[in-house]
Design a protein around this motif. Structure first.
Motif, PDB file in Angstrom:
ATOM      1  N   SER A 185       0.874  -1.117  -0.071  1.00 15.41           N
ATOM      2  CA  SER A 185       0.216   0.016   0.082  1.00 15.41           C
ATOM      3  C   SER A 185       1.032   1.257   0.002  1.00 15.41           C
ATOM      4  O   SER A 185       1.902   1.213   0.270  1.00 15.41           O
ATOM      5  N   TRP A 194       2.025   5.077   1.204  1.00 15.07           N
ATOM      6  CA  TRP A 194       2.197   5.720   2.486  1.00 15.07           C
ATOM      7  C   TRP A 194       2.294   7.165   2.469  1.00 15.07           C
ATOM      8  O   TRP A 194       2.437   7.880   1.258  1.00 15.07           O
ATOM      9  N   LYS A 244       3.014   7.690   7.735  1.00 16.94           N
ATOM     10  CA  LYS A 244       2.040   6.570   8.114  1.00 16.94           C
ATOM     11  C   LYS A 244       1.953   5.656   6.844  1.00 16.94           C
ATOM     12  O   LYS A 244       1.788   6.210   5.745  1.00 16.94           O
ATOM     13  N   TYR A 276      -0.261   2.588   4.845  1.00 16.66           N
ATOM     14  CA  TYR A 276      -1.638   2.324   4.741  1.00 16.66           C
ATOM     15  C   TYR A 276      -2.029   0.956   4.394  1.00 16.66           C
ATOM     16  O   TYR A 276      -2.753   0.718   3.920  1.00 16.66           O
ATOM     17  N   ASN A 336      -2.820  -3.272   5.385  1.00 14.26           N
ATOM     18  CA  ASN A 336      -4.031  -3.835   6.078  1.00 14.26           C
ATOM     19  C   ASN A 336      -3.726  -4.771   7.182  1.00 14.26           C
ATOM     20  O   ASN A 336      -4.314  -5.577   7.571  1.00 14.26           O
ATOM     21  N   LYS A 342      -1.478  -6.209  10.710  1.00  9.63           N
ATOM     22  CA  LYS A 342      -0.929  -5.731  12.037  1.00  9.63           C
ATOM     23  C   LYS A 342       0.419  -6.466  12.366  1.00  9.63           C
ATOM     24  O   LYS A 342       0.609  -7.365  11.682  1.00  9.63           O
ATOM     25  N   ASP A 395      -0.066  -1.311   8.666  1.00 11.20           N
ATOM     26  CA  ASP A 395      -0.860  -0.199   9.173  1.00 11.20           C
ATOM     27  C   ASP A 395       0.199   0.545  10.284  1.00 11.20           C
ATOM     28  O   ASP A 395      -0.412   0.675  11.116  1.00 11.20           O
ATOM     29  N   HIS A 432       2.544   3.398  11.764  1.00  9.47           N
ATOM     30  CA  HIS A 432       2.901   5.096  12.011  1.00  9.47           C
ATOM     31  C   HIS A 432       4.032   5.269  12.884  1.00  9.47           C
ATOM     32  O   HIS A 432       4.023   4.519  13.911  1.00  9.47           O
TER      33      HIS A 432
END
Length: 274
Positions: free
Chosen positions: A175, A177, A202, A204, A206, A208, A224, A226
């Protein structure tokens, strides 16, 4: 011949990201600028989905860059970096090419503020893509950035600068950022430079982060994550030879990455022209 040998030695000896310029002012026209830096970063905690985990991590970054301003409204820079971390041995990290365009100029022009925009293209070494100590997203990355700033004079050779930058990055995987930084500069007698700054980034993705292991770390392109940093930098102008500087940076918030990281950086900037 001696000058060329010295320059090649400098590029080969050191090389990493902070050398890239984002401030909304360009260098002197037809002038080259070499930059070399070393950064050491260390942390003792990692933010995970179920809480913080104690884990000692470090990284050593070496970077060299060559910049050139061929026109009052354009500049280009090439960076080469190497790294060593807790998980990876010393080796080649990445190569980056950056372009910037000056749209507004409050220093040499009649504009109220200075405004630049640009794009940075990076080729990453796969060796460091899944390393928790380095924020890397893909083997090929593109960063679109813009910066806005204002200079405030209070004597002929001393002044303040306030500026901020924002950026959006995409890679060949995962993704996008976003990045942002704000700076307050104080320049005294064109010799002493003080920079107080804060930055946020940050991702983006999906996913953890559930564990700290180099064998199953998914890479930042999919997280995800930041983090936020604050820092202080001091530059000293060595007559016309260039600048030396030292910087310290502290991580004040983080998710799914090293949490209480402290980074110390030293470097040198040497301008020259033909």
């Amino acid at each position: 011949m001696k000058v060329r040998s010295y320059f090649l030695a400098l590029l080969c000896a050191v090389s990493a990201l902070q050398a890239e310029e984002f401030q909304p002012w360009l260098g002197n026209v037809y002038e080259f600028e070499t930059k070399a830096l070393y950064e050491f970063a260390e942390s003792s905690k990692v933010s995970l989905a179920h809480g913080d985990k104690s884990r000692s991590l470090h990284s050593n970054l070496f970077q060299a860059s060559l910049g050139f301003t061929p026109h009052p409204e354009w500049d280009v820079a090439v960076d080469l970096s190497f790294a060593e971390t807790t998980w990876r041995d010393f080796g080649y990290d990445r190569t980056k090419v950056a372009f910037r365009h000056l749209w507004l100029d409050d220093v040499t022009g009649d504009d109220l503020v200075s405004l630049t925009s640009g794009v940075s293209l990076s080729l990453q070494q796969n060796h460091f893509l899944r390393d928790i100590s380095l924020i890397r997203h893909g083997s090929f990355e593109t960063l679109f950035h813009a910066a806005l700033g204002k200079e405030f004079d209070f004597t002929e050779k001393s002044y303040y600068r306030a500026w901020a930058m924002g950026a959006i990055g995409v890679a060949n995987q995962g993704s996008c950022w976003a990045e942002g930084k704000a700076h307050l500069n104080w320049i005294y007698d064109e010799t002493h430079f003080l920079d107080l700054f804060a930055g946020l980034e940050k991702g983006y993705g999906n996913k953890k982060l559930h564990s700290v292991s180099k064998y199953n770390f998914p890479g930042y392109a999919h997280l995800d994550y930041h983090f936020g940093d604050i820092g202080l930098r001091y530059d000293y102008q060595i007559t016309t030879l260039g600048k030396i500087y030292a910087q310290v940076k502290r991580r004040i918030c983080a998710r799914y990455c090293p949490k209480n990281q402290v980074a110390v950086e030293v470097g040198i900037n040497i301008p020259f022209s033909f």
